[in-house]
Scaffold this active site. Structure first.
Site, PDB file in Angstrom:
ATOM      1  N   ARG A 169       0.823  -1.225   0.000  1.00 28.99           N
ATOM      2  CA  ARG A 169       0.000   0.000   0.000  1.00 28.99           C
ATOM      3  C   ARG A 169       0.854   1.271   0.000  1.00 28.99           C
ATOM      4  O   ARG A 169       0.531   2.268   0.660  1.00 28.99           O
ATOM      5  CB  ARG A 169      -0.960   0.035   1.213  1.00 28.99           C
ATOM      6  N   SER A 220     -11.009  -0.544   3.308  1.00 25.59           N
ATOM      7  CA  SER A 220     -10.285  -0.766   4.567  1.00 25.59           C
ATOM      8  C   SER A 220      -9.749   0.560   5.092  1.00 25.59           C
ATOM      9  O   SER A 220      -9.096   1.299   4.362  1.00 25.59           O
ATOM     10  CB  SER A 220      -9.102  -1.705   4.333  1.00 25.59           C
ATOM     11  N   GLU A 290      -4.856   3.325   6.006  1.00 27.26           N
ATOM     12  CA  GLU A 290      -4.701   3.112   4.568  1.00 27.26           C
ATOM     13  C   GLU A 290      -5.387   4.273   3.840  1.00 27.26           C
ATOM     14  O   GLU A 290      -4.944   4.702   2.781  1.00 27.26           O
ATOM     15  CB  GLU A 290      -5.366   1.777   4.186  1.00 27.26           C
TER      16      GLU A 290
HETATM   17  C1  LIG Z   1     -16.052  -1.265  -1.015  1.00 29.93           C
HETATM   18  C2  LIG Z   1     -14.594  -0.952  -1.186  1.00 29.93           C
HETATM   19  C3  LIG Z   1     -13.679  -1.976  -1.341  1.00 29.93           C
HETATM   20  C4  LIG Z   1     -12.314  -1.703  -1.492  1.00 29.93           C
HETATM   21  N1  LIG Z   1     -11.452  -2.739  -1.632  1.00 29.93           N
HETATM   22  C5  LIG Z   1     -10.129  -2.480  -1.761  1.00 29.93           C
HETATM   23  C6  LIG Z   1      -9.196  -3.560  -1.912  1.00 29.93           C
HETATM   24  O1  LIG Z   1      -9.553  -4.730  -1.946  1.00 29.93           O
HETATM   25  N2  LIG Z   1      -7.881  -3.256  -2.039  1.00 29.93           N
HETATM   26  C7  LIG Z   1      -7.442  -1.966  -2.025  1.00 29.93           C
HETATM   27  O2  LIG Z   1      -6.218  -1.754  -2.157  1.00 29.93           O
HETATM   28  N3  LIG Z   1      -8.299  -0.928  -1.883  1.00 29.93           N
HETATM   29  C8  LIG Z   1      -9.627  -1.150  -1.755  1.00 29.93           C
HETATM   30  N4  LIG Z   1     -10.499  -0.104  -1.602  1.00 29.93           N
HETATM   31  C9  LIG Z   1      -9.983   1.269  -1.509  1.00 29.93           C
HETATM   32  C10 LIG Z   1      -9.941   2.043  -2.825  1.00 29.93           C
HETATM   33  O3  LIG Z   1     -11.001   1.682  -3.664  1.00 29.93           O
HETATM   34  C11 LIG Z   1      -8.634   1.857  -3.583  1.00 29.93           C
HETATM   35  O4  LIG Z   1      -7.547   2.172  -2.770  1.00 29.93           O
HETATM   36  C12 LIG Z   1      -8.624   2.708  -4.850  1.00 29.93           C
HETATM   37  O5  LIG Z   1      -7.601   2.265  -5.691  1.00 29.93           O
HETATM   38  C13 LIG Z   1      -8.447   4.186  -4.586  1.00 29.93           C
HETATM   39  O6  LIG Z   1      -8.573   4.865  -5.816  1.00 29.93           O
HETATM   40  P1  LIG Z   1      -9.408   6.198  -5.967  1.00 29.93           P
HETATM   41  O7  LIG Z   1      -9.319   6.605  -7.386  1.00 29.93           O
HETATM   42  O8  LIG Z   1     -10.756   6.080  -5.414  1.00 29.93           O
HETATM   43  O9  LIG Z   1      -8.526   7.178  -5.070  1.00 29.93           O
HETATM   44  P2  LIG Z   1      -9.061   8.436  -4.233  1.00 29.93           P
HETATM   45  O10 LIG Z   1      -9.792   7.948  -3.027  1.00 29.93           O
HETATM   46  O11 LIG Z   1      -9.756   9.396  -5.112  1.00 29.93           O
HETATM   47  O12 LIG Z   1      -7.665   9.057  -3.772  1.00 29.93           O
HETATM   48  C14 LIG Z   1      -6.826   8.370  -2.868  1.00 29.93           C
HETATM   49  C15 LIG Z   1      -5.472   9.091  -2.843  1.00 29.93           C
HETATM   50  O13 LIG Z   1      -4.847   8.929  -4.118  1.00 29.93           O
HETATM   51  C16 LIG Z   1      -4.522  10.200  -4.675  1.00 29.93           C
HETATM   52  N5  LIG Z   1      -4.677  10.133  -6.122  1.00 29.93           N
HETATM   53  C17 LIG Z   1      -5.759   9.771  -6.845  1.00 29.93           C
HETATM   54  N6  LIG Z   1      -5.482   9.819  -8.171  1.00 29.93           N
HETATM   55  C18 LIG Z   1      -4.199  10.247  -8.277  1.00 29.93           C
HETATM   56  C19 LIG Z   1      -3.346  10.540  -9.378  1.00 29.93           C
HETATM   57  N7  LIG Z   1      -3.767  10.414 -10.645  1.00 29.93           N
HETATM   58  N8  LIG Z   1      -2.087  10.961  -9.122  1.00 29.93           N
HETATM   59  C20 LIG Z   1      -1.652  11.119  -7.853  1.00 29.93           C
HETATM   60  N9  LIG Z   1      -2.419  10.865  -6.764  1.00 29.93           N
HETATM   61  C21 LIG Z   1      -3.672  10.448  -6.984  1.00 29.93           C
HETATM   62  C22 LIG Z   1      -5.506  11.173  -4.023  1.00 29.93           C
HETATM   63  O14 LIG Z   1      -4.983  12.494  -4.049  1.00 29.93           O
HETATM   64  C23 LIG Z   1      -5.607  10.600  -2.617  1.00 29.93           C
HETATM   65  O15 LIG Z   1      -4.529  11.034  -1.838  1.00 29.93           O
HETATM   66  C24 LIG Z   1     -11.872  -0.360  -1.466  1.00 29.93           C
HETATM   67  C25 LIG Z   1     -12.797   0.686  -1.319  1.00 29.93           C
HETATM   68  C26 LIG Z   1     -14.141   0.400  -1.178  1.00 29.93           C
HETATM   69  C27 LIG Z   1     -15.112   1.547  -1.019  1.00 29.93           C
END
Ligand SMILES: Cc1cc2nc3c(=O)[nH]c(=O)nc-3n(C[C@H](O)[C@H](O)[C@H](O)COP(=O)(O)OP(=O)(O)OC[C@H]3O[C@@H](n4cnc5c(N)ncnc54)[C@H](O)[C@@H]3O)c2cc1C
Length: 296
Positions: A169, A220, A290
């Site tokens: 992570r 998480s 996380e």
């Molecule tokens: C139901 C559910 C299940 C999930 N299961 C998992 C799982 O199994 N495994 C897991 O790892 N995660 C899981 N997640 C968490 C999440 O979905 C992931 O970590 C996902 O990849 C985050 O991406 P996001 O685009 O939503 O990021 P965001 O929440 O929009 O952003 C997270 C961080 O990343 C940064 N960011 C986003 N895009 C960029 C970019 N282009 N450049 C630089 N920084 C950036 C943002 O500034 C922020 O700091 C889950 C979430 C939910 C709601």
């Protein structure tokens, strides 16, 4: 200087961020801009720099807790969703949804992304946090990443996988806020469509069984401490079902906090701190988030 609205076509003011997070929580962004292509992300960062505004890159908002106080800067939402496949390679914009990526790889009979089915984020968010599940993570399929580096000026350059310092992570992009992921080139392996489909279904069923799917959450909350499951530790502190205002530590999974309807950011923060405190007291283990925070 001309007005920011003239400089960045489509920029909006005072936009409520709760509609853009999976938790359904978050106050107003002073400025909000949806970048539909990679050039627009670069332009938006340039404008933030010119106007001396803090900026925040928002993907799917699925790993975030945003304060009800909001964010006094420019939120750049990545929706550069161009995706192309050529043989074993996929080129994806940072705003491509993991679900799009999984669908395309299944269609093209490419294996290596089945673990990502059911994760609601974008490619950019997944790379930054090196998202993963079922023993796999995005780092294993990354070949190279197109990155915006913000220093005294803006530079665009490519990072090969080894330069991304991927860890559990973690990545160089998490360590350095001045790096914005623009696009990624992934390499997958040839697979069998029926088997890929089966693995995706199995993973989705596992999520349905173990996680509070259908309720608003940010996935998480904590990373798993080495050798332990954060969810189990929280469960062993009898915290499943613990409530504060409209927030609840999921009855189904100790590492999920759900918004039952009207949770405030402070409600969620209270439960996060409660879980940390109890786990530290009982097991002398420090839980680390996380999720990312914005606006606190
Ligand atoms: C139901 C559910 C299940 C999930 N299961 C998992 C799982 O199994 N495994 C897991 O790892 N995660 C899981 N997640 C968490 C999440 O979905 C992931 O970590 C996902 O990849 C985050 O991406 P996001 O685009 O939503 O990021 P965001 O929440 O929009 O952003 C997270 C961080 O990343 C940064 N960011 C986003 N895009 C960029 C970019 N282009 N450049 C630089 N920084 C950036 C943002 O500034 C922020 O700091 C889950 C979430 C939910 C709601």
């Amino acid at each position: 200087m001309s007005s920011i609205e003239n400089r960045l076509n489509g920029i909006k003011k005072n936009i409520l961020l709760s509609s853009y997070t999976t938790l359904g929580i978050g106050g107003q962004a002073k400025y909000f801009f949806v970048a539909k292509d990679t050039e627009s992300i670069i332009k938006a960062v340039q404008v933030a720099k010119e106007y001396k505004l803090d900026f925040f890159i928002l993907g799917g908002g699925s790993n975030l807790l945003i304060s009800d106080k909001g964010f006094d800067g420019l939120v750049i939402k990545t929706e550069n969703r161009r995706i192309e496949q050529n043989k074993l390679e996929i080129l994806a914009g940072a705003g491509v949804l993991l679900s799009q990526l999984v669908r395309l790889s299944e269609r093209a009979e490419l294996t290596g992304l089945e673990w990502a089915a059911g994760i609601p984020g974008t490619v950019g968010g997944a790379i930054r946090g090196n998202s993963g599940a079922f023993g796999r993570s995005i780092s294993t399929v990354i070949q190279e990443i197109k990155v915006l580096e913000l220093d005294s000026e803006i530079i665009i350059r490519k990072y090969l996988r080894d330069q991304c310092l991927f860890d559990y992570r973690d990545s160089i992009f998490k360590q350095n806020k001045n790096l914005v992921i623009l696009e990624a080139r992934l390499t997958l392996e040839k697979g069998n469509r029926e088997e890929i489909k089966k693995r995706i279904e199995r993973n989705l069923n596992y999520r349905k069984e173990k996680q509070p799917i259908g309720l608003r959450s940010a996935g998480s909350i904590f990373k798993n401490p080495e050798g332990f499951s954060a969810g189990k530790l929280i469960e062993m502190c009898n915290l499943k079902g613990a409530k504060k205002g409209g927030a609840e530590i999921s009855k189904k999974h100790g590492n999920f906090i759900v918004n039952l309807g009207d949770a405030s950011s402070e409600d969620v923060l209270y439960l996060i701190n409660l879980a940390k405190e109890k786990v530290k007291q009982k097991f002398n283990i420090v839980l680390k988030e996380e999720i990312e925070y914005l606006g606190f």
